[in-house]
Write an enzyme that holds these catalytic residues in place. Sequence first.
Site, mmCIF file in Angstrom:
data_model
loop_
_atom_site.group_PDB
_atom_site.id
_atom_site.type_symbol
_atom_site.label_atom_id
_atom_site.label_comp_id
_atom_site.label_asym_id
_atom_site.label_seq_id
_atom_site.Cartn_x
_atom_site.Cartn_y
_atom_site.Cartn_z
ATOM 1 C CB ALA A 49 0.098 78.212 22.646
ATOM 2 C CB SER A 73 -5.643 80.250 16.487
ATOM 3 O OG SER A 73 -6.965 79.827 16.706
ATOM 4 C CD GLU A 117 -11.466 80.008 18.785
ATOM 5 O OE1 GLU A 117 -11.937 80.969 19.399
ATOM 6 O OE2 GLU A 117 -12.150 79.037 18.425
ATOM 7 C CE1 TYR A 147 -4.630 79.252 21.881
ATOM 8 C CE2 TYR A 147 -6.419 79.867 20.402
ATOM 9 C CZ TYR A 147 -5.246 79.176 20.649
ATOM 10 O OH TYR A 147 -4.683 78.410 19.641
ATOM 11 N N GLY A 174 -22.025 69.818 25.310
ATOM 12 C CA GLY A 174 -22.766 71.092 25.266
ATOM 13 C C GLY A 174 -23.663 71.147 24.041
HETATM 14 P P1 NAP Z 1 -0.945 71.269 22.192
HETATM 15 O O1 NAP Z 1 -1.043 69.831 21.834
HETATM 16 O O2 NAP Z 1 -1.786 71.786 23.309
HETATM 17 O O3 NAP Z 1 0.598 71.582 22.482
HETATM 18 C C1 NAP Z 1 0.975 72.797 23.034
HETATM 19 C C2 NAP Z 1 2.455 72.800 23.334
HETATM 20 O O4 NAP Z 1 2.755 74.021 24.053
HETATM 21 C C3 NAP Z 1 2.913 71.655 24.224
HETATM 22 O O5 NAP Z 1 4.248 71.339 23.936
HETATM 23 C C4 NAP Z 1 2.815 72.274 25.601
HETATM 24 O O6 NAP Z 1 3.672 71.674 26.583
HETATM 25 C C5 NAP Z 1 3.303 73.684 25.332
HETATM 26 N N1 NAP Z 1 2.832 74.597 26.370
HETATM 27 C C6 NAP Z 1 1.616 74.631 26.957
HETATM 28 N N2 NAP Z 1 1.588 75.584 27.913
HETATM 29 C C7 NAP Z 1 2.819 76.150 27.921
HETATM 30 C C8 NAP Z 1 3.429 77.172 28.698
HETATM 31 N N3 NAP Z 1 2.759 77.798 29.655
HETATM 32 N N4 NAP Z 1 4.718 77.496 28.440
HETATM 33 C C9 NAP Z 1 5.407 76.867 27.465
HETATM 34 N N5 NAP Z 1 4.889 75.863 26.702
HETATM 35 C C10 NAP Z 1 3.616 75.516 26.937
HETATM 36 O O7 NAP Z 1 -1.286 72.194 20.928
HETATM 37 P P2 NAP Z 1 -1.225 71.816 19.383
HETATM 38 O O8 NAP Z 1 -2.562 71.305 18.992
HETATM 39 O O9 NAP Z 1 -0.006 71.021 19.118
HETATM 40 O O10 NAP Z 1 -1.089 73.258 18.741
HETATM 41 C C11 NAP Z 1 0.190 73.811 18.413
HETATM 42 C C12 NAP Z 1 0.053 75.306 18.303
HETATM 43 O O11 NAP Z 1 -0.904 75.626 17.287
HETATM 44 C C13 NAP Z 1 -0.429 76.011 19.554
HETATM 45 O O12 NAP Z 1 0.203 77.255 19.616
HETATM 46 C C14 NAP Z 1 -1.918 76.191 19.319
HETATM 47 O O13 NAP Z 1 -2.413 77.294 20.040
HETATM 48 C C15 NAP Z 1 -1.927 76.445 17.826
HETATM 49 N N6 NAP Z 1 -3.156 76.078 17.146
HETATM 50 C C16 NAP Z 1 -3.669 74.828 17.292
HETATM 51 C C17 NAP Z 1 -4.831 74.478 16.629
HETATM 52 C C18 NAP Z 1 -5.433 73.092 16.771
HETATM 53 O O14 NAP Z 1 -6.592 72.920 16.382
HETATM 54 N N7 NAP Z 1 -4.682 72.106 17.239
HETATM 55 C C19 NAP Z 1 -5.474 75.411 15.808
HETATM 56 C C20 NAP Z 1 -4.893 76.668 15.647
HETATM 57 C C21 NAP Z 1 -3.736 76.993 16.309
HETATM 58 P P3 NAP Z 1 3.164 70.415 27.448
HETATM 59 O O15 NAP Z 1 3.258 69.238 26.548
HETATM 60 O O16 NAP Z 1 4.130 70.401 28.584
HETATM 61 O O17 NAP Z 1 1.754 70.722 27.869
#
Ligand code: NAP
Length: 329
Positions: free
Chosen positions: A81, A124, A126, A148, A210
């Site tokens: 994502a 999430s 969110e 999002y 902010g």
């Molecule tokens: P992250 O570090 O931003 O990693 C996101 C992953 O998705 C990366 O592998 C990224 O690839 C890939 N991605 C981004 N844009 C994309 C696109 N357009 N098409 C295909 N892949 C894409 O996020 P995270 O913190 O690991 O979070 C993992 C998941 O949990 C996400 O879905 C996020 O929304 C969700 N989430 C996260 C949190 C949090 O606080 N971390 C909370 C709730 C939910 P690249 O490496 O190439 O950018």
Amino acid sequence: MTKTALITGVTGQDGYYLSRFLLQKGYRVVGLVLPQRQSSLAKLGSLVNKLEIYAVDLTDSRVLSGLLEQVQPQEIYNLAAPSFIPDSWNNPLETLDVIAGTTTRFLMAIRQAGVKARFYQASSSEMFGQVDPSPQDENTPFRPMNPYATAKLHAHWTMVHYRQRYNLLACSGILYNHESPRRATQFVTRKVCLAAAAIKLGISDRLELGNLDAKRDWGYAEDYVQAMWRMLQQDQPEDYVIGTGKLHSVKELVATAFECVGLDWTRYVVVNPNLVRSDEHFLLVANTKKAKQKLQWQPQMSFENLVEKMVLKDLERLQNGTIATSAKP
Ligand code: NAP
């Protein structure tokens, strides 16, 4: 028998910790990356050599179903994502397609391929958005406030429909903010920790933020990926709220980070009203009673230890030059 897990978004923060956790458990781990984003694999460091990586177009469900037939995963973790919320206002359609479209295509592909895979959806907090009751649990209504969150809710409901209609063992983890030294630098926790380290080393002399009174439920990513795995080990697929249940303000985050390097934050932090988010006064904080009872899960890392871990890692990175100059505040 060796279990196979397939992970989308393997190059992200959670993808890294989840892959490492599953490898330690003896899994064969298959990671997906977009063909045009293969350079992101460098973020995995030497871990990448222990994974099976496929460069796959996620926009075609037939490609995905062929892949599932080939890989035969027992577990699928759908983490891919664009996760930085302010960007979703600039690219609402792309956000919707990547998050909701990819989830739907995977659910279709599981049925097309006829595989018996369990499915984890990265939802999430969110999605709760404009919350009234605080803390929130699995029964709190969703009122998303940004593209999002709306896309995540679309994906969540599609997963619920597939679970009900087709008996898929699919779960949604409604996760609150979770951080680590692998958090991208635009997120406030990493921004603050990196700035504290850079100011300590004389590379920078100020930090713009902010609303310092904004509060968040911040946990540690390595704790949270264990909850994802526990969800998929249950016989009954259900959704779970995962967080710490504790709120900390940005001011506390800043004070803790600067204290780690022996600095008085009030001398360096400047408030920029343009960086204030309109939805920051809603208190997103988790009630994790269900996860504690059914998954025997609870967070292990304290807020103070998490911030310290992040600051120390950024100090190390800046000192040995393993962070890109553009990432320095
Ligand atoms: P992250 O570090 O931003 O990693 C996101 C992953 O998705 C990366 O592998 C990224 O690839 C890939 N991605 C981004 N844009 C994309 C696109 N357009 N098409 C295909 N892949 C894409 O996020 P995270 O913190 O690991 O979070 C993992 C998941 O949990 C996400 O879905 C996020 O929304 C969700 N989430 C996260 C949190 C949090 O606080 N971390 C909370 C709730 C939910 P690249 O490496 O190439 O950018």
